[in-house]
Design a protein around this motif. Sequence first.
Motif, PDB file in Angstrom:
ATOM      1  N   LEU A  80       0.828  -1.214   0.000  1.00 56.29           N
ATOM      2  CA  LEU A  80       0.000   0.000   0.000  1.00 56.29           C
ATOM      3  C   LEU A  80       0.861   1.262   0.000  1.00 56.29           C
ATOM      4  CD1 LEU A  80      -2.795  -1.064   2.514  1.00 56.29           C
ATOM      5  CD2 LEU A  80      -2.940  -0.931   0.010  1.00 56.29           C
ATOM      6  N   ARG A  81       1.968   1.231   0.731  1.00 59.15           N
ATOM      7  CA  ARG A  81       2.872   2.380   0.769  1.00 59.15           C
ATOM      8  C   ARG A  81       3.527   2.621  -0.590  1.00 59.15           C
ATOM      9  NH1 ARG A  81       4.086   4.727   5.542  1.00 59.15           N
ATOM     10  NH2 ARG A  81       3.254   3.732   7.400  1.00 59.15           N
ATOM     11  N   ASP A  84       0.884   4.062  -2.902  1.00 58.68           N
ATOM     12  CA  ASP A  84       0.643   5.467  -2.549  1.00 58.68           C
ATOM     13  C   ASP A  84       1.781   6.360  -3.040  1.00 58.68           C
ATOM     14  OD1 ASP A  84      -0.832   7.576  -1.121  1.00 58.68           O
ATOM     15  OD2 ASP A  84       0.923   7.571   0.203  1.00 58.68           O
ATOM     16  N   GLN A  85       3.014   5.933  -2.822  1.00 62.38           N
ATOM     17  CA  GLN A  85       4.182   6.711  -3.257  1.00 62.38           C
ATOM     18  C   GLN A  85       4.191   6.868  -4.778  1.00 62.38           C
ATOM     19  OE1 GLN A  85       6.400   8.311  -1.488  1.00 62.38           O
ATOM     20  NE2 GLN A  85       7.827   8.819  -3.104  1.00 62.38           N
ATOM     21  N   ARG A  87       1.688   6.599  -6.887  1.00 61.05           N
ATOM     22  CA  ARG A  87       0.563   7.431  -7.338  1.00 61.05           C
ATOM     23  C   ARG A  87       0.905   8.904  -7.190  1.00 61.05           C
ATOM     24  NH1 ARG A  87      -4.507   4.147  -4.702  1.00 61.05           N
ATOM     25  NH2 ARG A  87      -4.696   2.622  -6.386  1.00 61.05           N
ATOM     26  N   ARG A  88       1.501   9.256  -6.027  1.00 65.69           N
ATOM     27  CA  ARG A  88       1.886  10.656  -5.816  1.00 65.69           C
ATOM     28  C   ARG A  88       2.893  11.110  -6.859  1.00 65.69           C
ATOM     29  NH1 ARG A  88       4.122  10.675  -0.494  1.00 65.69           N
ATOM     30  NH2 ARG A  88       3.270   8.656  -0.090  1.00 65.69           N
TER      31      ARG A  88
END
Length: 124
Positions: A80-81, A84-85, A87-88
């Motif tokens: 998940l991290r 998220d990274q 995607r950012r």
Amino acid sequence: MIDFNNSSKAIYLQIADDICDKILTGTFVPDERIPSVREYAAQVEVNVNTVMRAYDYLSSLEIIYNKRGLGFFAATDARLRVIDQRRRELLSDTAVNFFRQLDMLDITPARLADMYQQYLDNKK
């Protein structure tokens, strides 16, 4: 094997990306040990300090963690991290350049949607 010659990215970031790819594909499983700094350095044929820099970077993002005396492990929520990274990164840097190119090439949102749908259809 990582081809370090085909990227303008720093080698430690390419190593970090490779580790993140392995987390996303399930090669590195949450809470299981990943290769030691020395093992990984030998695998990709780079200096141990370069791999340590990648591990420090991933630790700072809480994607991996160190158990003193046991080695590094993928975090419980590593997948998940990483998502998220990435995607950012995609939405901040890559997307802006991508949209600029679309605009310069007169590719409409409808054409882009068609192309994306074709990609998804062919992927299956």
